[in-house]
Design a protein around this motif. Structure first.
Motif, PDB file in Angstrom:
ATOM      1  N   SER A  85     -17.078 -66.634  -5.319  1.00 25.44           N
ATOM      2  CA  SER A  85     -17.730 -66.895  -4.039  1.00 25.44           C
ATOM      3  C   SER A  85     -19.179 -67.294  -4.252  1.00 25.44           C
ATOM      4  O   SER A  85     -19.806 -66.886  -5.230  1.00 25.44           O
ATOM      5  CB  SER A  85     -17.675 -65.633  -3.165  1.00 25.44           C
ATOM      6  OG  SER A  85     -18.445 -65.782  -1.973  1.00 25.44           O
ATOM      7  N   ARG A  86     -19.690 -68.108  -3.331  1.00 18.09           N
ATOM      8  CA  ARG A  86     -21.131 -68.293  -3.276  1.00 18.09           C
ATOM      9  C   ARG A  86     -21.733 -66.999  -2.732  1.00 18.09           C
ATOM     10  O   ARG A  86     -21.233 -66.445  -1.759  1.00 18.09           O
ATOM     11  CB  ARG A  86     -21.489 -69.481  -2.380  1.00 18.09           C
ATOM     12  CG  ARG A  86     -21.156 -70.827  -3.009  1.00 18.09           C
ATOM     13  CD  ARG A  86     -21.484 -71.980  -2.074  1.00 18.09           C
ATOM     14  NE  ARG A  86     -20.524 -72.074  -0.980  1.00 18.09           N
ATOM     15  CZ  ARG A  86     -20.650 -72.908   0.054  1.00 18.09           C
ATOM     16  NH1 ARG A  86     -21.716 -73.691   0.136  1.00 18.09           N
ATOM     17  NH2 ARG A  86     -19.750 -72.935   0.995  1.00 18.09           N
ATOM     18  N   SER A  87     -22.782 -66.523  -3.353  1.00 19.04           N
ATOM     19  CA  SER A  87     -23.282 -65.178  -3.069  1.00 19.04           C
ATOM     20  C   SER A  87     -23.650 -64.969  -1.604  1.00 19.04           C
ATOM     21  O   SER A  87     -23.447 -63.884  -1.054  1.00 19.04           O
ATOM     22  CB  SER A  87     -24.494 -64.861  -3.954  1.00 19.04           C
ATOM     23  OG  SER A  87     -25.510 -65.824  -3.778  1.00 19.04           O
TER      24      SER A  87
ATOM     25  N   ASP B  23     -20.545 -63.974   0.438  1.00 15.80           N
ATOM     26  CA  ASP B  23     -19.705 -62.973  -0.213  1.00 15.80           C
ATOM     27  C   ASP B  23     -19.091 -62.001   0.784  1.00 15.80           C
ATOM     28  O   ASP B  23     -17.876 -61.782   0.800  1.00 15.80           O
ATOM     29  CB  ASP B  23     -20.537 -62.228  -1.257  1.00 15.80           C
ATOM     30  CG  ASP B  23     -19.710 -61.228  -2.057  1.00 15.80           C
ATOM     31  OD1 ASP B  23     -18.478 -61.359  -2.052  1.00 15.80           O
ATOM     32  OD2 ASP B  23     -20.294 -60.326  -2.666  1.00 15.80           O
TER      33      ASP B  23
ATOM     34  N   SER C 273     -16.834 -62.828  -8.866  1.00 18.18           N
ATOM     35  CA  SER C 273     -17.732 -63.668  -9.661  1.00 18.18           C
ATOM     36  C   SER C 273     -18.492 -64.576  -8.717  1.00 18.18           C
ATOM     37  O   SER C 273     -17.895 -65.227  -7.850  1.00 18.18           O
ATOM     38  CB  SER C 273     -16.932 -64.497 -10.670  1.00 18.18           C
ATOM     39  OG  SER C 273     -16.318 -63.655 -11.626  1.00 18.18           O
ATOM     40  N   HIS C 274     -19.807 -64.629  -8.873  1.00 16.09           N
ATOM     41  CA  HIS C 274     -20.639 -65.391  -7.956  1.00 16.09           C
ATOM     42  C   HIS C 274     -21.070 -66.722  -8.561  1.00 16.09           C
ATOM     43  O   HIS C 274     -21.355 -66.803  -9.757  1.00 16.09           O
ATOM     44  CB  HIS C 274     -21.872 -64.586  -7.545  1.00 16.09           C
ATOM     45  CG  HIS C 274     -21.544 -63.414  -6.677  1.00 16.09           C
ATOM     46  ND1 HIS C 274     -21.766 -62.107  -7.052  1.00 16.09           N
ATOM     47  CD2 HIS C 274     -20.979 -63.356  -5.451  1.00 16.09           C
ATOM     48  CE1 HIS C 274     -21.378 -61.292  -6.090  1.00 16.09           C
ATOM     49  NE2 HIS C 274     -20.889 -62.026  -5.116  1.00 16.09           N
TER      50      HIS C 274
ATOM     51  N   SER D 158     -23.765 -70.097  -7.830  1.00 19.87           N
ATOM     52  CA  SER D 158     -24.977 -70.414  -7.083  1.00 19.87           C
ATOM     53  C   SER D 158     -24.797 -71.609  -6.168  1.00 19.87           C
ATOM     54  O   SER D 158     -25.558 -71.796  -5.219  1.00 19.87           O
ATOM     55  CB  SER D 158     -26.134 -70.678  -8.047  1.00 19.87           C
ATOM     56  OG  SER D 158     -25.840 -71.802  -8.871  1.00 19.87           O
TER      57      SER D 158
END
Length: 312
Positions: free
Chosen positions: A206-208, A211, A227-228, A230
């Motif tokens: 995911s994009r943080s 999330d 897992s992030h 950017s």
């Protein structure tokens, strides 16, 4: 001490180093090589007669004196920017600088009004002389720079509005859940129980800044490892590895779906709407250069195929 123009420039270098967390990271921001940046930092320390930071093999760290100087430099630059904005307001729309920031990969979306608004705003007009800057940042970084008055207007997905900023909804986009074609989730089709079983053991990316919303949609608790990435390109790379599933906007994922590299998973259940918003500092509501461009964004956003009500 009396600051001169050279001191201000070296303070800007120091400020950029702190924001980038080190000299090496600041090279791209400042468009200068490491030796030039290091020399400017040393000159500033000599001028102030203070050790501002520790740098070397142990990494970058501010000294107590450096933290104090950085805090004051931030206030100084905010004050200078506020002065520039006041002058721009007095001058009206005729001149000044418009500093913009956007999240990654929105220009490719046919709904995004940015290019059309820029094209209209940049049309030659008598008595108008405007400079422009445009950067790609995360929503968190955009809000921070808006608060610091380093940018004037930001375009992105803002999940947690800040009290000192004003947000204008421009349009909405749909995010679906995707996986690489060889991922087991792509083989189960519309079999909901089988899909749920596969997703229960699948890694999620995911994009943080999205999330929490995406965890909720998938029913993941806070203990689930995510897992992030950017930006969208980084997220796509993780998904294409075949080890992850993740949400992406339709306009970005569609070419990969058409090529057969990605599949859309459970679209009836796993989808979410993201609202793209323009954000400005409340102090900018009296600045013609900002409000006119914002109005153009709203106007051009109304011409897109899936507009959201432009709420100002």
């Amino acid at each position: 001490m009396n600051l001169n123009s050279g001191d201000l420039e070296r303070l800007r270098v120091f400020f950029a180093i702190v924001q980038a967390n080190g000299i090496a990271n600041a090279q791209g921001v400042l468009n200068k090589d490491a030796s030039t940046i290091s020399r400017a930092l040393t000159q500033l320390e000599e001028r102030l007669q203070l050790r501002l930071c520790e740098r070397g093999r142990q990494g970058f760290a501010l000294t107590p004196e450096g933290r104090a100087v950085h805090a004051r430099a931030r206030e100084l630059f905010m004050s200078l920017r506020g002065f520039e904005q006041t002058v721009d307001s007095v001058r009206g729309i005729g001149g000044g600088t418009l500093r913009l920031a956007i999240i990654d990969n929105i220009v490719a979306d046919n709904q995004c009004p940015l290019v059309a608004a820029l094209r209209d705003f940049m049309q030659p007009q008598a008595g108008r002389d405007i400079d422009y800057s445009l950067n790609v940042l995360t929503p968190q970084a955009m809000e921070k720079q808006l608060l610091d008055k380093r940018i004037d207007l930001a375009l992105g997905v803002f999940e947690s509005p800040h009290d000192l900023l004003e947000y204008t909804s421009l349009y909405s986009e749909t995010d679906y859940l995707y996986a690489a074609a060889r991922h087991p989730a792509c083989a189960v089709g519309d079999d909901a129980p089988a899909l749920a079983e596969v997703l229960a053991t699948t890694r999620f990316a995911s994009r943080s800044f999205l999330d929490d919303a995406e965890r909720a949609l998938l029913g993941l608790d806070i203990r689930t490892r995510v897992s992030h990435a950017s930006n969208l390109e980084a997220l796509l790379a993780l998904i294409l590895s075949g080890q992850y599933v993740g949400f992406m906007p339709t306009h970005y994922a569609q070419p990969w779906v058409e090529s057969g590299a990605l599949c859309r998973i459970g679209p009836a259940r796993y989808s979410r709407r993201s609202t793209l918003k323009a954000a400005i500092h409340r102090d900018s509501t009296s600045r013609a250069i900002v409000t006119e461009f914002l109005a153009l964004l709203c106007e051009r956003g109304a011409d897109t195929r899936e507009p959201a009500e432009c709420v100002m």
